[in-house]
Structure formats: structure tokens, C-alpha cells
Write an enzyme that holds these catalytic residues in place. Structure first.
Site, mmCIF file in Angstrom:
data_model
loop_
_atom_site.group_PDB
_atom_site.id
_atom_site.type_symbol
_atom_site.label_atom_id
_atom_site.label_comp_id
_atom_site.label_asym_id
_atom_site.label_seq_id
_atom_site.Cartn_x
_atom_site.Cartn_y
_atom_site.Cartn_z
ATOM 1 N N LYS A 11 -8.190 7.594 3.213
ATOM 2 C CA LYS A 11 -9.237 6.594 3.476
ATOM 3 C C LYS A 11 -10.586 7.072 2.918
ATOM 4 C CE LYS A 11 -6.561 3.559 5.463
ATOM 5 N NZ LYS A 11 -6.235 2.291 4.784
ATOM 6 N N TYR B 71 -0.152 4.743 8.754
ATOM 7 C CA TYR B 71 -0.976 5.744 9.443
ATOM 8 C C TYR B 71 -0.143 6.616 10.384
ATOM 9 C CZ TYR B 71 -1.221 1.167 11.784
ATOM 10 O OH TYR B 71 -0.925 -0.076 12.286
ATOM 11 N N GLY C 191 -0.096 -8.047 11.209
ATOM 12 C CA GLY C 191 -1.288 -7.323 11.632
ATOM 13 C C GLY C 191 -2.588 -7.862 11.050
ATOM 14 N N CYS D 164 6.565 -7.037 -2.389
ATOM 15 C CA CYS D 164 5.917 -6.115 -3.322
ATOM 16 C C CYS D 164 5.665 -4.806 -2.599
ATOM 17 C CB CYS D 164 4.593 -6.730 -3.803
ATOM 18 S SG CYS D 164 3.565 -5.604 -4.782
ATOM 19 N N ASP D 165 6.058 -3.714 -3.226
ATOM 20 C CA ASP D 165 5.705 -2.388 -2.705
ATOM 21 C C ASP D 165 4.456 -1.956 -3.453
ATOM 22 O OD1 ASP D 165 5.367 0.257 -2.103
ATOM 23 O OD2 ASP D 165 7.446 0.840 -2.480
ATOM 24 N N VAL D 166 3.333 -1.937 -2.758
ATOM 25 C CA VAL D 166 2.056 -1.689 -3.438
ATOM 26 C C VAL D 166 1.953 -0.270 -4.004
ATOM 27 C CG1 VAL D 166 0.779 -3.441 -2.151
ATOM 28 C CG2 VAL D 166 0.865 -1.083 -1.271
ATOM 29 N N LEU E 82 -9.841 1.669 16.174
ATOM 30 C CA LEU E 82 -8.456 1.360 16.553
ATOM 31 C C LEU E 82 -8.342 -0.115 16.962
ATOM 32 C CD1 LEU E 82 -5.645 2.594 16.950
ATOM 33 C CD2 LEU E 82 -6.312 3.162 19.298
ATOM 34 N N VAL E 83 -7.359 -0.784 16.349
ATOM 35 C CA VAL E 83 -7.171 -2.229 16.545
ATOM 36 C C VAL E 83 -5.716 -2.459 16.968
ATOM 37 C CG1 VAL E 83 -7.085 -4.447 15.309
ATOM 38 C CG2 VAL E 83 -8.900 -2.790 14.779
ATOM 39 N N TYR F 18 -3.981 10.899 6.246
ATOM 40 C CA TYR F 18 -4.475 9.521 6.382
ATOM 41 C C TYR F 18 -5.986 9.463 6.134
ATOM 42 C CZ TYR F 18 -5.702 5.064 8.599
ATOM 43 O OH TYR F 18 -6.199 3.812 8.844
HETATM 44 N N1 LIG Z 1 -4.788 -1.085 13.211
HETATM 45 C C1 LIG Z 1 -5.750 -0.159 13.233
HETATM 46 O O1 LIG Z 1 -6.117 0.377 14.290
HETATM 47 C C2 LIG Z 1 -6.437 0.238 11.956
HETATM 48 C C3 LIG Z 1 -7.607 1.000 12.026
HETATM 49 C C4 LIG Z 1 -8.240 1.390 10.844
HETATM 50 C C5 LIG Z 1 -7.722 1.014 9.623
HETATM 51 N N2 LIG Z 1 -6.584 0.258 9.588
HETATM 52 C C6 LIG Z 1 -6.042 -0.106 8.289
HETATM 53 O O2 LIG Z 1 -5.826 -1.499 8.252
HETATM 54 C C7 LIG Z 1 -4.700 -1.784 7.426
HETATM 55 C C8 LIG Z 1 -3.716 -2.661 8.177
HETATM 56 O O3 LIG Z 1 -3.345 -2.024 9.375
HETATM 57 P P1 LIG Z 1 -2.409 -2.759 10.469
HETATM 58 O O4 LIG Z 1 -2.621 -2.019 11.733
HETATM 59 O O5 LIG Z 1 -2.624 -4.223 10.424
HETATM 60 O O6 LIG Z 1 -0.956 -2.389 9.910
HETATM 61 P P2 LIG Z 1 0.482 -2.951 10.345
HETATM 62 O O7 LIG Z 1 1.401 -1.784 10.277
HETATM 63 O O8 LIG Z 1 0.413 -3.717 11.610
HETATM 64 O O9 LIG Z 1 0.803 -3.962 9.145
HETATM 65 C C9 LIG Z 1 0.808 -3.441 7.830
HETATM 66 C C10 LIG Z 1 1.451 -4.401 6.867
HETATM 67 O O10 LIG Z 1 1.474 -3.738 5.592
HETATM 68 C C11 LIG Z 1 2.775 -3.815 5.048
HETATM 69 N N3 LIG Z 1 3.051 -2.671 4.185
HETATM 70 C C12 LIG Z 1 3.230 -1.380 4.563
HETATM 71 N N4 LIG Z 1 3.535 -0.627 3.504
HETATM 72 C C13 LIG Z 1 3.522 -1.461 2.415
HETATM 73 C C14 LIG Z 1 3.764 -1.272 1.038
HETATM 74 N N5 LIG Z 1 4.099 -0.085 0.542
HETATM 75 N N6 LIG Z 1 3.669 -2.349 0.216
HETATM 76 C C15 LIG Z 1 3.352 -3.559 0.711
HETATM 77 N N7 LIG Z 1 3.119 -3.801 2.013
HETATM 78 C C16 LIG Z 1 3.213 -2.754 2.857
HETATM 79 C C17 LIG Z 1 3.720 -3.863 6.247
HETATM 80 O O11 LIG Z 1 4.974 -4.424 5.895
HETATM 81 C C18 LIG Z 1 2.908 -4.726 7.229
HETATM 82 O O12 LIG Z 1 3.156 -6.103 7.043
HETATM 83 C C19 LIG Z 1 -4.154 -0.426 6.981
HETATM 84 O O13 LIG Z 1 -4.677 -0.114 5.701
HETATM 85 C C20 LIG Z 1 -4.709 0.527 8.007
HETATM 86 O O14 LIG Z 1 -4.834 1.851 7.533
HETATM 87 C C21 LIG Z 1 -5.924 -0.128 10.719
#
Ligand SMILES: NC(=O)c1ccc[n+]([C@@H]2O[C@H](COP(=O)([O-])OP(=O)(O)OC[C@H]3O[C@@H](n4cnc5c(N)ncnc54)[C@H](O)[C@@H]3O)[C@@H](O)[C@H]2O)c1
Length: 255
Positions: free
Chosen positions: A163, A98, A23, A66-68, A191-192, A159
Site C-alpha cells: 500500500k 490483506y 465489498g 479477470c485476475d488483475v 478497517l471497514v 500488505y
Molecule cells: N476492508 C477494509 O478494512 C480495508 C481497509 C483498507 C484498505 N482496503 C482495501 O480495499 C480494497 C477492497 O477491500 P475489501 O475489504 O472490499 O475486499 P474483499 O475481500 O471484501 O473484496 C475484494 C474483491 O476483490 C476481488 N479480488 C481479489 N483478488 C483479485 C484478483 N487477483 N483479481 C481480481 N479481483 C480480485 C475478490 O474476488 C473480491 O470480489 C483492497 O484493496 C483492500 O486492501 C480494505
């Protein structure tokens, strides 16, 4: 390494990107590598695809599971990164989840999990890498917030609270570390399209189409829309910007 969008020669730094296996985080990792930085990816899952993309682009990359949300896991990751590269200059807190759950169906375990991954992780990782930044008098911390903080969509109380927590974090930490050359900012996307949103209820709920009615820019966001922002915030040129949340949402929130 060069990039079509990289304007100036940059100092090579060491950057950590959490959730860089997929992502938006994968895009950030690749962009920071293209900006000339060495990148360390922390992800719960494998980051092989990210490593491959960076290596094919001629960049230097390391990744580790790594689990953050787990302090011990973060300590292990931080030790591996500092053993390999010394201190870290750039820290991008991107990992996040989310789930869409109405508040009255949100149990304590779900609330805690969202806070652990989205907010407490920011504490653990910053504790691990901020001392090195302060010591070297230069650092860039970027945290992923969300435009939901402004719009408050139903089903996202936990969520949005998490944030909002990171927005408070960047405002206040910025004040503590600005004198040491460290900036702290957030990016709040709308939203992405990512693996997470494409496999979640967002599609089924029709959210991608619904948002277009209000967005100024009439298309759905993609990870590439965020890359210029992370590149700027982690650069020398962003030295005078800190404590800010940059909304990148196609003009959904225009306040
Ligand atoms: N996609 C959207 O529309 C959107 C909008 C606003 C904010 N965000 C924020 O952007 C960030 C990335 O979103 P995304 O859509 O790319 O997510 P995604 O679900 O596509 O990818 C998230 C990545 O984080 C990893 N991850 C999840 N939990 C983890 C943990 N405990 N430890 C380590 N890694 C972990 C997953 O394995 C994955 O590789 C998030 O913080 C999300 O809240 C996303």
C-alpha cells in the site's frame, strides 16, 4: 439515473472497477453507475450480484473474470472493455488482499502474491487504460491504499509495503500526467466491514473493537463511508486535486 447524494449533472463516462464483485469495490461500482457512468467490473470471482444491483438501479454494466495480477488476463479484459465501450475515463484499482502473517512467517510466495495483486496490478491496469485517457485529455485514476500505511500494524508488513507502493505510485504518476487532464489519487480507509474482513482474522483478533478506542468516530467503518470520496475523486470537480491520499478512517490517524 439519479442518486440522493448526486448533487450535479455529470458527464457520462466509462469506469473500470477492479475487485468490483464484492465489498468496497461492489459499492464503488454501484456508486459510479448511480453517478451516471457505464461501469466495467473486473473480478476474479463472479460479479453477478454487482451486475444485478446496477441493472436494478437502471445503470449500464459489463463484467468479466479477470485476475488483475496476471498481465495476460488484464490484456484480455482491457480488449473486451475497449471493444465494447471505446476508451476508459475512470479507473478504480480496488482489488486487493490483506493476509495477516508475521514477517518471519512470510515466505517469498506469500510476499509475491501480495505484491502481485495489490501493487503490480496497478502497473498492468494503468498501462492498459492510461493511453486512452491521455489521448482524450481527461482521466481519473483512483487506487486503494490503506490507513495501515500510517499505523503499521503487526502482521501486515507485506500488505503495508504494497500500500505504501501505491501511495508512491499516485504521487509520482500524478506529476507525469497532470498536464494531460489525468488525475491520480489514493483512498486510504481504516478497517471497514466487508466480506473480506468479516471472514478473515480481523474479527477473531478483536480489531474492530480495538480500533474504536483510538478512532474519533466511535463506530466501525462500512463501505458506504467511502462512496462520497470515490464519487468526488472521479468527478470533474476534482480536477485540481492530484497525487493525494485521502484517509477515511473515522479519525484513527489524525496527523
Ligand atoms: N476492508 C477494509 O478494512 C480495508 C481497509 C483498507 C484498505 N482496503 C482495501 O480495499 C480494497 C477492497 O477491500 P475489501 O475489504 O472490499 O475486499 P474483499 O475481500 O471484501 O473484496 C475484494 C474483491 O476483490 C476481488 N479480488 C481479489 N483478488 C483479485 C484478483 N487477483 N483479481 C481480481 N479481483 C480480485 C475478490 O474476488 C473480491 O470480489 C483492497 O484493496 C483492500 O486492501 C480494505
Amino acid at each position: 439515473m439519479t442518486s440522493a447524494t448526486t448533487q450535479a449533472q455529470r458527464t457520462k463516462r466509462v469506469a473500470v472497477v477492479t475487485g468490483g464483485g464484492a465489498g468496497i469495490g461492489q459499492g464503488y461500482a454501484l456508486r459510479l453507475a448511480r453517478d451516471g457512468h457505464t461501469v466495467a467490473v473486473a473480478d476474479l470471482g463472479p460479479a453477478d450480484a454487482t451486475e444485478k444491483l446496477i441493472r436494478e438501479a437502471g445503470g449500464e454494466v459489463f463484467s468479466a473474470r479477470c485476475d488483475v495480477s496476471d498481465p495476460d488476463s488484464v490484456t484480455g479484459f482491457a480488449a473486451a472493455v475497449t471493444d465494447r465501450f471505446g476508451h476508459v475515463d475512470i479507473l478504480v484499482h480496488n482489488a486487493g488482499i490483506y493476509p495477516i502473517v508475521p514477517f518471519e512467517e512470510t515466505d517469498w510466495a506469500t510476499w509475491r502474491r501480495i505484491m502481485d495483486i495489490n501493487l503490480d496490478s496497478v502497473f498492468h491496469l494503468t498501462k492498459a487504460f492510461l493511453p486512452g485517457m491521455r489521448q482524450h485529455g481527461w482521466g481519473r485514476i483512483v487506487v486503494m491504499a490503506s490507513a495501515t500505511f500510517h499505523s503499521g500494524p503487526p502482521g501486515m508488513v507485506a500488505y503495508t509495503a504494497s500500500k505504501g507502493g501505491v501511495i508512491g505510485f499516485v504521487r509520482t504518476l500524478a506529476a507525469e500526467v497532470g498536464a494531460h487532464g489525468v488525475t491520480v489519487n489514493a483512498i486510504a480507509p481504516g478497517l471497514v466491514r466487508t466480506p473480506g474482513t468479516l471472514s478473515g482474522p480481523q474479527q477473531e483478533l478483536g480489531l474492530f473493537d480495538a480500533l474504536l478506542a483510538t478512532q474519533a468516530i466511535k463506530r466501525t467503518g462500512v463501505p458506504e463511508d467511502l462512496m462520497g470520496t470515490v464519487s468526488f475523486l472521479t468527478s470533474d470537480e476534482a480536477a485540481f486535486m492530484t497525487g493525494q491520499t485521502l484517509v477515511v478512517d473515522g479519525g484513527f490517524a489524525r496527523a
